[in-house]
Structures are given as C-alpha cells and as structure tokens.
Design a protein around this motif. Structure first.
Motif, PDB file in Angstrom:
ATOM      1  N   THR A  42      57.578  33.643 -28.379  1.00 44.23           N
ATOM      2  CA  THR A  42      56.548  34.414 -27.973  1.00 44.23           C
ATOM      3  C   THR A  42      56.692  34.892 -26.226  1.00 44.23           C
ATOM      4  O   THR A  42      57.028  34.121 -25.651  1.00 44.23           O
ATOM      5  N   THR A  43      56.601  36.283 -26.232  1.00 45.96           N
ATOM      6  CA  THR A  43      57.005  36.710 -25.074  1.00 45.96           C
ATOM      7  C   THR A  43      55.563  37.279 -24.315  1.00 45.96           C
ATOM      8  O   THR A  43      54.622  37.848 -24.838  1.00 45.96           O
ATOM      9  N   LEU A  44      55.602  36.911 -22.998  1.00 49.14           N
ATOM     10  CA  LEU A  44      54.310  36.958 -22.210  1.00 49.14           C
ATOM     11  C   LEU A  44      54.393  37.851 -21.006  1.00 49.14           C
ATOM     12  O   LEU A  44      55.301  37.101 -20.048  1.00 49.14           O
ATOM     13  N   PRO A  45      54.393  38.988 -20.925  1.00 45.90           N
ATOM     14  CA  PRO A  45      54.871  39.859 -19.544  1.00 45.90           C
ATOM     15  C   PRO A  45      53.562  39.437 -18.446  1.00 45.90           C
ATOM     16  O   PRO A  45      52.586  39.151 -18.910  1.00 45.90           O
ATOM     17  N   GLY A  46      54.256  39.265 -17.475  1.00 43.99           N
ATOM     18  CA  GLY A  46      53.404  39.008 -16.368  1.00 43.99           C
ATOM     19  C   GLY A  46      53.793  39.726 -14.971  1.00 43.99           C
ATOM     20  O   GLY A  46      54.850  40.246 -14.601  1.00 43.99           O
ATOM     21  N   TYR A  47      53.165  39.495 -13.851  1.00 44.29           N
ATOM     22  CA  TYR A  47      53.477  39.893 -12.401  1.00 44.29           C
ATOM     23  C   TYR A  47      53.104  38.954 -11.407  1.00 44.29           C
ATOM     24  O   TYR A  47      51.799  38.606 -11.693  1.00 44.29           O
ATOM     25  N   SER A  48      53.779  38.842 -10.413  1.00 46.46           N
ATOM     26  CA  SER A  48      53.350  38.173  -9.039  1.00 46.46           C
ATOM     27  C   SER A  48      53.949  38.887  -8.092  1.00 46.46           C
ATOM     28  O   SER A  48      55.006  39.236  -8.011  1.00 46.46           O
ATOM     29  N   PRO A  49      53.050  38.839  -6.763  1.00 47.41           N
ATOM     30  CA  PRO A  49      53.520  39.585  -5.778  1.00 47.41           C
ATOM     31  C   PRO A  49      54.859  38.712  -5.253  1.00 47.41           C
ATOM     32  O   PRO A  49      55.680  39.504  -4.662  1.00 47.41           O
ATOM     33  N   GLU A  50      55.014  37.362  -5.462  1.00 43.80           N
ATOM     34  CA  GLU A  50      56.152  36.798  -4.808  1.00 43.80           C
ATOM     35  C   GLU A  50      57.388  36.993  -5.897  1.00 43.80           C
ATOM     36  O   GLU A  50      58.614  36.879  -5.358  1.00 43.80           O
ATOM     37  N   LYS A  51      57.171  36.910  -7.234  1.00 43.63           N
ATOM     38  CA  LYS A  51      58.294  36.695  -8.067  1.00 43.63           C
ATOM     39  C   LYS A  51      58.657  38.264  -8.754  1.00 43.63           C
ATOM     40  O   LYS A  51      59.378  38.374  -9.526  1.00 43.63           O
ATOM     41  N   GLY A  52      57.698  39.120  -8.740  1.00 41.59           N
ATOM     42  CA  GLY A  52      57.722  40.515  -9.179  1.00 41.59           C
ATOM     43  C   GLY A  52      57.304  40.550 -10.542  1.00 41.59           C
ATOM     44  O   GLY A  52      56.431  39.549 -11.112  1.00 41.59           O
ATOM     45  N   TYR A  76      41.597  31.510 -24.870  1.00 42.52           N
ATOM     46  CA  TYR A  76      42.721  32.398 -24.354  1.00 42.52           C
ATOM     47  C   TYR A  76      42.402  32.831 -22.698  1.00 42.52           C
ATOM     48  O   TYR A  76      41.310  32.702 -22.459  1.00 42.52           O
ATOM     49  N   ALA A  77      43.660  33.094 -22.073  1.00 42.54           N
ATOM     50  CA  ALA A  77      43.746  33.441 -20.767  1.00 42.54           C
ATOM     51  C   ALA A  77      44.828  34.409 -20.521  1.00 42.54           C
ATOM     52  O   ALA A  77      45.503  34.575 -21.030  1.00 42.54           O
ATOM     53  N   TYR A  78      44.446  35.290 -19.608  1.00 39.32           N
ATOM     54  CA  TYR A  78      45.209  36.332 -19.298  1.00 39.32           C
ATOM     55  C   TYR A  78      44.965  36.959 -17.652  1.00 39.32           C
ATOM     56  O   TYR A  78      44.009  36.518 -17.277  1.00 39.32           O
ATOM     57  N   GLU A  79      45.793  37.925 -17.276  1.00 40.41           N
ATOM     58  CA  GLU A  79      45.586  38.186 -15.973  1.00 40.41           C
ATOM     59  C   GLU A  79      45.323  39.731 -15.888  1.00 40.41           C
ATOM     60  O   GLU A  79      45.870  40.434 -16.823  1.00 40.41           O
ATOM     61  N   ILE A  80      44.624  40.424 -15.273  1.00 39.07           N
ATOM     62  CA  ILE A  80      44.340  41.624 -15.071  1.00 39.07           C
ATOM     63  C   ILE A  80      45.000  42.392 -13.898  1.00 39.07           C
ATOM     64  O   ILE A  80      44.584  41.871 -12.664  1.00 39.07           O
ATOM     65  N   TYR A  81      45.597  43.216 -13.930  1.00 44.65           N
ATOM     66  CA  TYR A  81      46.273  43.980 -12.609  1.00 44.65           C
ATOM     67  C   TYR A  81      46.008  45.091 -12.298  1.00 44.65           C
ATOM     68  O   TYR A  81      45.586  46.142 -13.354  1.00 44.65           O
ATOM     69  N   ASN A  82      45.854  45.649 -11.102  1.00 47.29           N
ATOM     70  CA  ASN A  82      45.392  46.879 -10.479  1.00 47.29           C
ATOM     71  C   ASN A  82      44.029  47.437 -11.188  1.00 47.29           C
ATOM     72  O   ASN A  82      43.922  48.607 -11.458  1.00 47.29           O
ATOM     73  N   ALA A  83      42.884  46.318 -11.341  1.00 47.01           N
ATOM     74  CA  ALA A  83      41.599  47.129 -11.792  1.00 47.01           C
ATOM     75  C   ALA A  83      40.812  47.711 -10.642  1.00 47.01           C
ATOM     76  O   ALA A  83      40.325  48.859 -10.840  1.00 47.01           O
ATOM     77  N   VAL A  84      40.476  47.036  -9.479  1.00 51.89           N
ATOM     78  CA  VAL A  84      39.984  47.716  -8.236  1.00 51.89           C
ATOM     79  C   VAL A  84      38.483  47.699  -8.754  1.00 51.89           C
ATOM     80  O   VAL A  84      37.531  47.281  -8.048  1.00 51.89           O
ATOM     81  N   THR A  85      37.878  48.363 -10.087  1.00 48.52           N
ATOM     82  CA  THR A  85      36.717  48.565 -10.240  1.00 48.52           C
ATOM     83  C   THR A  85      36.307  47.679 -11.487  1.00 48.52           C
ATOM     84  O   THR A  85      37.295  47.114 -12.038  1.00 48.52           O
ATOM     85  N   PRO A  86      35.267  47.475 -11.866  1.00 46.24           N
ATOM     86  CA  PRO A  86      34.739  46.738 -13.072  1.00 46.24           C
ATOM     87  C   PRO A  86      35.598  46.958 -14.254  1.00 46.24           C
ATOM     88  O   PRO A  86      35.695  48.139 -14.529  1.00 46.24           O
ATOM     89  N   VAL A  87      35.661  46.020 -14.987  1.00 44.08           N
ATOM     90  CA  VAL A  87      36.669  46.043 -16.326  1.00 44.08           C
ATOM     91  C   VAL A  87      35.917  45.895 -17.438  1.00 44.08           C
ATOM     92  O   VAL A  87      35.160  44.854 -17.669  1.00 44.08           O
ATOM     93  N   GLN A  88      35.789  46.536 -18.529  1.00 47.50           N
ATOM     94  CA  GLN A  88      35.257  46.278 -19.888  1.00 47.50           C
ATOM     95  C   GLN A  88      36.194  45.813 -20.725  1.00 47.50           C
ATOM     96  O   GLN A  88      37.223  46.489 -21.136  1.00 47.50           O
ATOM     97  N   ALA A  89      35.958  44.406 -21.198  1.00 46.33           N
ATOM     98  CA  ALA A  89      37.346  43.745 -21.983  1.00 46.33           C
ATOM     99  C   ALA A  89      36.817  43.593 -23.358  1.00 46.33           C
ATOM    100  O   ALA A  89      35.736  42.739 -23.403  1.00 46.33           O
ATOM    101  N   ALA A  90      37.152  43.895 -24.331  1.00 43.87           N
ATOM    102  CA  ALA A  90      36.760  43.687 -25.926  1.00 43.87           C
ATOM    103  C   ALA A  90      37.773  42.965 -26.588  1.00 43.87           C
ATOM    104  O   ALA A  90      38.894  43.404 -26.527  1.00 43.87           O
ATOM    105  N   THR A  91      37.386  41.911 -27.122  1.00 41.54           N
ATOM    106  CA  THR A  91      38.373  41.076 -27.913  1.00 41.54           C
ATOM    107  C   THR A  91      38.117  41.070 -29.472  1.00 41.54           C
ATOM    108  O   THR A  91      37.068  41.134 -29.724  1.00 41.54           O
TER     109      THR A  91
END
Length: 730
Positions: free
Chosen positions: A478-488, A642-657
């Motif tokens: 299972t592959t999970l793409p991600g990002y952090s300022p420290e690790k890129g 389930y858990a995940y991260e949201i990147y570069n949202a800035v404004t409110p996000v509508q998330a549908a599962t």
C-alpha cells in the motif's frame, strides 16, 4: 543512472516494533528456488547460431507441419545463410472456453463486479508444460481517449468469454502503472473479468475525451479568451507554433512512457511457457515528429528500438489494435465552426485542422503498424469490431517453427564496437507457402546462460522488475503519498508479508529466527529506475511470538523520497534467505506538487478500531500499523477509522467520503466542512470513520475521499483533490 536512495524501513509484529537490520550482499548464503523452465522456442542470438520463430501457412491460411531445414531459405541483410535446423512447435487447438456470461446479448457489456456475474467453477491447476499460449493484453491507458475506453472494456470482456482456451495463460496489463492493472498471469477467467472491470480511464492520457483535439482555435492559442490575450487587446498568451511544440513534447514523452511500460511486459514474459504474444490496445503514437521536417522523434525511436530488440530476444510477437475503430478524421460535434470576432469565416483554419487531423490519424497508426510488423505480428486498424480484431490476433497465435541458422562473420559486434541492425527474411521453398516472422535483430550476442542458481540479488531484481507477481511469499503493498516541510515529498510504503512460507530456524538462545531480504525499486513514466533500495531484517522470536507472526504476518514500512511531482511505478520484492522463496507486489502512485502550492491530499491511513489500534496517532506522518492493518482485510461489521492530511487548502474544504465495489457506489457519507486551523492553512490533518455492514458481500472495496475548495484567485471556480485506498472484506 541517477537514483534516489530509499529510507530504511521498519518491521512491525503483533507484539511491537523492531528495527530492520542487514543488507543484501553478493554471495549471501541461502538455497535458490527452482529456475523457470526455459522455453525451447525462445529467440537466441549467439556467435555460433541464431534461432528465430516463424509461422508457415498455405494459400488457405492453414499452418503447414512436417517441414525440415532444407525447406527454408534464410537471408540476413540480403545474403543467403546456412539453415541448421527447423523444429515444428504445435499449439494445440480447441474450442474457446465458454464463460458463464456467454448468454449476454451481443453489444452489451456484462458486469463482473457483483451478483449479476454468475459464479463459475475454479479452473483446474495447469502445469507449465500444459500452457499452449501466453498472452498479455496491454491496455495503453496512457494513449486512450475516454470515448475509446468504454468500447475497449466491452471488447475485452467479449474477448475473454469467446476467444480464450483453458490452456491460455493470460494477463491484462495497463501501461499507466503497476497497481490493479499489472495482474499475474492466470487461467481463471473470473480474475480477468475483475481486472477489466477495474480498469479506469487515465486522466494522464495523451488523448482527452475524444481521439482528436476539437477545433477551437481561440481557446487553444489564447488561454481561453478572444484574440489578443485573456483580457483582450494584448498579444496572444502563446504563439501557435510554440503551442504545437509543447504539445508534441508532451505526446512524445507519453509515447515513450507507453513503450517503456511495454518493454517491462516483454521482460516479464521472457521465460514463460508457450507461444508468447503481446496485444497492444492503443490509439497509437507518432513515430515521426510532425513539427520538424517529419524526421523520426529521437525519444520515441530509441524506446521503440529497445522494445523491438527485447521482443525479438524474448521470442515475443507483438500485435497492435487501434481502439479508435474506423475514423474519418472529419469534423466533430465539438468543433467550433463559428465566425471569427471580426466576421471572417474560419474556412482556412477548418481545412488546415482537418488536414492535421488526417495526418495525425495516419502517423499514429504507422507507429503501431511498424512495431507489430518488426516483431512478426500485425496491426488491426480501421475496424469498429474491436472484439473481432482481438479474435483475429489470437487466431494468428498458432503452430510455428523454430528455425536456426549460422550467421556470417561480422554479424555480432566485438566489445567496444557499435552493433548493427540486421534484416531477416525467410522463405519456404515449396510454392504456395507464406512465412511470417520478425524483420530484424541487433547484432549483440545474448549473454550465455549461467548454470546453477542465480544470486539472491538477481532473484529479487527479477521478481521486482517483472510485471507479474512472484507468489511463493504473498506480499501486499500500500503506497501513501505525503509531504512535510522538513522531509519534502515522499511515498510511504506499507508491506504485508505472509510469514507462513518463511523458514524459522532454532537459534542458540532458544528462539526461532527468520531472515528476509527486501528490495524496493521506483520507475518513472518512461520505465526508468529512479530509486533503488536493498535492505532486510532478521528476527528472533519465542515460539509463541513465531506462531503469532505466522498467523498475522509481518508489516514492514518504508519511506521513499520523491524528488519531483509525477507518476511512478513502485515495485517491491522479498526473499526468504533460508529457502530462497520470493514474493513481489507493486503500486502505481501519483505525487502532487505540494511544495509548489498544489491542492492535494495525502494517502489515506485505514485501520480497524480494535484494541490493538487504540491509542495510535491519527496523523499520517507519525503512524505505526499492525500486520492486520497492513494486510487491509477486515471482517463484516468492523468499524473503520481513516486519517489523512490536506495540503495547501487555505480556505474551507468540503470532504466527501464514499465506498465503492467495482463501479457500484455502496456508501456515501454526507460531506464534512473542514476549516484549516489558524497558522496551519498549508497542512492539517483530518479523520473520520465508517462501519462495514454485517451483510456486506466479500470482495475488494475502495474508500475514496474527494475534497473540494473554492479558488480564491478565480471567482466561481473550485479545485478538487482525490485519494483512494483499497481494502478487502471477508
């Protein structure tokens, strides 16, 4: 070749976390598994002999047996060669297996993802020496429009139901990745139907909704506004010639990706039994560069030569099928035929665009035809009967000859010399007979077959690079793409290793010890390896812990740094150091340009809310998983979080599962409004939960999260990011 080093992994047992130790070294001890049976018909290039396969038919198209070496005339580069042997290889004929869906009316698409697909008996196991044909259907989702994709799926279902035989070993492969599309070869038609149902149109395809670009001159060249730029009155945002060059570069890179994936498939079929053939289902690729005096495109030509040479050496015949069907290349309903703003008609532009469309149709078909003809196959073009075209191809995969001859001096390049491309022609001396074979080979001798078992490293590389899974040890990735300022930007890989085939030996401290080698490889869209890791672990367990590991399996985690946004194939292989047994798995992963400001979601961490998962972090960048979670198999009635991260949202996000089974949506959760916390607008965590129904049918499911946010720069516009994670219900 540049490569990115992968981060070291960690091993998880049901009892806790252990650090990994050890690396794969040349000459490492451990017995090797039995080697695959060598196909006697495999094309060989050596300094003493060349062997090549050929199909011989009479005037009625029937194959001709009982010919000898004296019945053939072989020429290399126009010079007559001495034929040393000719061996007839029969491919047993028989009626195609009739699937349970054969009663579905012609022209409809039977579904194979639910109760509408009747149950069928599991086919009896087939030994390698019983396989007559090995077929790989390569769906070029990097080169298929949405319009062609739907008809292609229907045709593939009909192909499986009507054309395949019980002794056919078949795989359905997609060029866009190694996840659900790169499936093992099988004789089970239910598996093939499930794979076909799981195919989806690839948004990264070089073709859009239709096979040809619509005529819409102003939107194409000015970025969506009238002449004079988006705001009007200024110069165009892009010169038409510059746009054509950029578009051709995109198409050229995508075509090289198609051929790179095809090359991986050829390598994976090299040592499989039976008559080997690959069917490329595509809308073609441009072999000639239309923007530069119609010279061969260097990127495409290099990739094409590699595929042809590898296919020749592997004894693989490549056929191609144009999924567009019969096209006039004329005007489309989506073409804009309105007048220019100044009132002048677009007659000149219409004629020019129609000519370009006709040339594009011709050029893309030429690429497919050249690839097939050079390897001994043919191209099915300009036919709306896609299923019938697949039938014509399978009918051609029939009895054949293996013909050998002694090459002339100078055929093979000496060390340090540049090899030459040699043309081959074969004729039957008896009148009325037709011989079909490949056209050329590169003057480089194959390396000699090494007697004895291969090294552990070679076994791992073979298992990882083959698009067809090694199954001695069941491996799930299972592959999970991600990002952090420290690790890129990175991709975290969760591997589940079935511990039952592993060998546990008694150690001096009274524990049970098992040792496993792990290999990870990352390939970009061109099939080039961009990252490579060899690591491993040894574990000493008490008898009770060893039994628990055998029952639950092992979870292994890797962090893979990704230097650039893009699409990648991630391949893994494991090997038991004691027995030499191997397993492999792969995933296709798309990495967004989060550092560049792209709105995106991380991979979804899915777990059951049981006692073993309690207290664990919900932040995807700081996770630990149990073997059950890494396996991704849950009981009915399980409560999933389930858990995940949201990147570069800035404004409110509508998330549908939503949860899907095949193309059927079985659950839709009302959208949540997620507001970025102050100071963390660029990166914040989100979580949720669902409960699996008590009567949910067993099978594969996909949990999907679709997030939408308003675009503050463009009023009335929005941006969407989607992530999915697959799991099984038992």
């Amino acid at each position: 070749m540049n490569s990115t080093r992968l981060a070291a992994g960690s091993l998880v047992l049901a009892s806790g976390l252990l650090s990994s130790t050890g690396v794969i070294r040349a000459g490492q001890s451990g017995s090797a598994p039995p080697q695959a049976t060598q196909d006697a018909a495999r094309f060989r290039v050596g300094v003493d002999a060349v062997r090549i396969d050929a199909v011989v038919t009479d005037r009625d198209g029937r194959t001709v047996p009982n010919l000898t070496a004296n019945d053939f005339e072989v020429r290399q580069d126009g010079r007559l060669q001495r034929v040393t042997f000719a061996q007839y290889m029969p491919v047993a004929s028989g009626a195609p297996a009739i699937a349970a869906t054969a009663a579905v009316p012609a022209g409809t698409a039977p579904r194979h993802d639910g109760p509408l697909f009747p149950a069928a008996e599991t086919p009896a196991p087939v030994r390698p020496d019983e396989i007559q044909r090995t077929l790989a259907v390569v769906v070029d989702d990097l080169g298929l429009s949405f319009e062609s994709f739907q008809g292609m799926q229907r045709a593939l279902h009909a192909f499986v139901d009507r054309e395949l035989r019980p002794a056919d070993l078949v795989a359905v492969v997609r060029t866009g990745g190694a996840g659900g599309g790169l499936q093992p070869f099988t004789t089970d038609h239910r598996v093939l139907h499930a794979v076909i149902d799981g195919l989806r149109w690839n948004g990264q395809s070089r073709n859009g909704a239709e096979p040809y670009d619509a005529l819409n001159q102003w939107k194409t060249f000015s970025g969506g506004g009238p002449p004079g730029g988006a705001a009007g009155g200024g110069p165009p945002l892009m010169d038409p010639d510059d746009f054509a060059k950029v578009n051709q570069l995109r198409r050229s890179s995508s075509a090289a990706g198609t051929l790179g994936a095809l090359n991986l498939v050829v390598r994976g079929t090299r040592d499989l039994p039976g008559r080997k053939a690959i069917i490329l289902v595509s809308e073609g690729f441009q072999f000639l560069d239309p923007t530069d005096t119609r010279l061969p495109d260097s990127r495409v030509r290099a990739a094409l030569d590699r595929v042809i040479d590898q296919a020749t050496r592997a004894g693989v015949v490549i056929y191609s099928l144009d999924a567009r069907g019969l096209q006039t290349a004329g005007l489309l309903a989506s073409d804009n035929l309105k007048s220019k703003p100044d009132g002048e008609l677009m007659e000149t532009e219409i004629r020019m665009h129609a000519g370009q469309r006709t040339a594009f149709n011709r050029d893309t078909q030429e690429g497919m035809a050249y690839l097939a003809e050079q390897t001994g196959g043919f191209a099915v073009l300009n036919s709306n009967d896609i299923a019938g075209g697949l039938g014509r191809i399978t009918d051609d995969v029939r009895d054949y000859y293996v013909i050998g001859y002694s090459p002339t001096d100078g055929t093979f390049a000496r060390p340090g010399e540049k090899p030459s491309l040699h043309k081959i022609s074969i004729k039957a001396k008896q009148p009325g007979l037709h011989v079909k074979t490949r056209k050329e080979f590169l003057g480089v001798s194959d390396p000699p077959d090494i007697a004895g078992p291969s090294t552990p490293a070679q076994q791992l590389i073979h298992a990882a690079t083959s698009p067809f899974a090694a199954t001695d040890i069941a491996l799930r990735a299972t592959t999970l793409p991600g990002y952090s300022p420290e690790k890129g930007t990175f991709v975290r890989a969760l591997l589940h290793i079935d511990a039952r085939p592993l060998t546990f030996v008694d150690s001096e401290d009274g524990k049970k010890t098992a040792s496993v080698d792990v290999l990870g490889m990352v390939f970009d869209e061109d099939g080039t390896e961009v990252a490579h890791l060899t690591t491993g672990f040894s574990m000493g367990l008490t008898s009770e812990a060893a039994q628990a590991a055998v029952g639950d399996g092992l979870a292994y985690m890797l962090r893979i740094p990704i230097p650039h946004a893009g699409a990648y194939q991630v391949r893994f292989a494991v090997r038991d150091q004691h027995s030499g047994l191997t397993g492999s798995a792969g995933e296709f992963v798309e990495v967004s340009d989060v550092a560049g400001g792209a709105f995106a979601l991380s991979g979804i961490v899915l777990r059951s809310e049981d006692s073993r998962a309690a207290g664990q972090s919900n932040v995807p960048d700081d996770i630990s998983v149990s073997p059950v979670q890494a396996l991704g198999v849950y009981e009915r009635g399980t409560r999933l979080s389930y858990a995940y991260e949201i990147y570069n949202a800035v404004t409110p996000v509508q998330a549908a599962t939503t949860i899907w089974r095949g193309s059927e949506r079985i659950l839709a959760v009302p959208p949540d409004t997620l507001v970025p916390p102050p100071g963390n607008e660029r990166r914040f965590a989100a979580a949720g939960g669902v409960r699996l129904g008590d009567k949910l049918p067993a099978g594969r499911y996909v949990l999907q999260i679709a997030a939408t946010k308003a675009d503050p720069q463009r009023k009335g516009r929005s941006s969407t990011a989607v992530q999915r994670v697959a799991f099984d219900v038992r």
